[in-house]
Enzyme design. Structure first.
Site, short mmCIF file in Angstrom:
data_model
loop_
_atom_site.label_atom_id
_atom_site.label_comp_id
_atom_site.label_asym_id
_atom_site.label_seq_id
_atom_site.Cartn_x
_atom_site.Cartn_y
_atom_site.Cartn_z
N GLY A 82 5.47 9.67 -4.72
CA GLY A 82 5.57 10.50 -3.52
C GLY A 82 6.82 10.16 -2.73
N ALA A 83 6.89 10.74 -1.55
CA ALA A 83 8.05 10.53 -0.69
C ALA A 83 7.57 10.07 0.68
CB ALA A 83 8.86 11.82 -0.54
N GLY A 84 8.31 9.12 1.25
CA GLY A 84 8.02 8.66 2.60
C GLY A 84 9.07 9.17 3.55
N GLY A 85 9.06 8.65 4.75
CA GLY A 85 9.99 9.13 5.75
C GLY A 85 11.44 8.84 5.43
N MET A 86 11.70 7.72 4.72
CA MET A 86 13.10 7.36 4.51
C MET A 86 13.48 7.28 3.05
SD MET A 86 12.94 3.35 5.55
CE MET A 86 11.74 2.23 4.83
N LYS B 252 9.20 1.29 -3.21
CA LYS B 252 9.74 2.18 -2.19
C LYS B 252 11.25 2.03 -2.17
CE LYS B 252 9.04 1.37 2.28
NZ LYS B 252 8.40 1.40 3.61
N ASP C 81 0.81 1.62 12.17
CA ASP C 81 0.78 2.98 11.62
C ASP C 81 -0.44 3.14 10.72
OD1 ASP C 81 1.62 5.60 11.33
OD2 ASP C 81 3.01 5.17 9.71
#
Length: 359
Positions: free
Chosen positions: A26-30, A48, A142
């Site tokens: 998947g993709a995270g914020g950065m 990551k 978070d």
């Protein structure tokens, strides 16, 4: 059936640090997150990576170096174990143990709200993780459904991207608030100088409400309206089962001093026990085990495909805290130890698919 492991794009890296990359998680914020392993070994990690333009920001590598250090402090049976990282690499990376299962957010979206007993067991596991984190001087900051993974033997807390040591401020150097709006605490919203362990407990109360009802605790609508309700601790608990309502309400008290401690919350929820996942969650976890087994049996990464179309807009519980990734050029990975890995992962798939392992 929807595939749970994504193929590597043509422009994706084939190796990061010591790890060969097998699939896209998947993709995270950065950046992006990949499934990786050490060549010839059966240990799988979630790697990551950071997008190049973010990595080139002057203050970023210092921030990421702190993230790696904070992740290294995490020692809990209920949190993904740190496996290393490198803030000075061309593409900075951080690896943690791979948890073969869906996130709480994915599981609830597919199968709906969880049974009361399961919510209790889930909550006790996460509260124990917070107990361990806080004892190490770490605040998560978070805690949301997307950061709780569901595995065969219980929940695992992940993503310490904005976790900081006690005393960290709730704002970035540019004054931007950190966290995920629907799962913040009033202290986050107020921009107070400090968040505390009680702030994580508030977020856990919101998460328990979500698990028990399938809905965000502070409703939807304009972001400003959601943040206002969070700031006043005005959660709608009318749909929370009566057996859980008092405990959830205690976590969501406006005054941090009135909230239970994580250790106290473990007791309120009935103590630590491995969750008896409902059938829909067991099947969801089984899909991860089966696809992992198939991937390893194939002898290499998932076949590369052209760059994917942009993902749909996220909900409030999925909003990133930083910008999306353009990874480096591909390199071919080594392919060693395939036979032993296949046997190990087939065993994982059998365990993950078996109903009896959850009872």
């Amino acid at each position: 059936m929807t595939h749970v492991l994504g193929p590597l794009r043509e422009d994706a890296p084939r190796r990061i640090g010591p790890y060969e990359l097998l699939a896209r998680l998947g993709a995270g914020g950065m950046g992006e997150v990949f499934l990786g392993r050490l060549p010839g070994e059966g240990t799988f990690v979630a790697v990551k990576t950071v997008r190049r333009d973010v990595a080139n920001e002057p203050a970023f590598r210092d921030r990421f170096r702190r993230e790696i250090k904070v992740a290294g402090l995490v020692r809990s049976a209920w949190a993904a174990a740190p496996e290393g990282g490198d803030a000075d690499a061309e593409v900075p990376w951080l690896a943690t143990a791979y948890v073969p299962g869906p996130s709480l957010s994915q599981a609830v979206r597919r199968g709906g709200a969880l049974p009361v007993a399961t919510v209790r067991e889930l909550g006790a596991g996460i509260a124990r993780a917070l107990t361990d984190l806080h004892a190490a001087g770490v605040l998560h900051r978070d805690l949301k459904p997307g950061n709780v993974m569901l595995s065969v033997d219980g929940p695992r807390l992940i993503d310490f991207g904005i976790a900081r040591s006690n005393g960290a401020t709730t704002m970035t150097a540019t004054g931007m608030m950190v966290g995920t709006p629907a799962f913040m605490s009033p202290e986050h919203v107020a921009g107070a100088r400090h968040v505390t362990g009680a702030s994580d407990v508030f977020c856990l109360g919101s998460l328990l409400c979500y698990a028990a009802t399938g809905e965000d605790p502070f409703g939807d609508g304009p972001l400003a309206a959601v943040l206002y309700r969070v700031s006043q601790a005005e959660a709608d608990l009318s749909r929370v089962p009566e057996e859980l309502r008092e405990t959830v309400a205690a976590c969501l008290r406006l005054d941090p001093a009135e909230r239970p401690s994580p250790a106290g919350l473990v007791e309120l929820l009935g103590g630590e026990r491995r969750p008896a996942w409902p059938e829909s969650v067991r099947e969801h976890i089984g899909e991860y085990g089966r696809e992992l087994a198939q991937l390893v049996a194939s002898g290499g990464p998932l076949r590369a495909v052209p760059a994917a179309a942009p993902a749909p807009a996220p909900g409030l519980d999925q909003l990133p805290t930083m910008p999306p990734v353009a990874p480096p050029a591909p390199r071919e990975p080594p392919r060693r130890g395939r036979r032993a890995l296949t046997a190990a992962v087939v065993a994982l798939a059998v365990v993950a698919s078996g109903v009896g392992t959850y009872l």
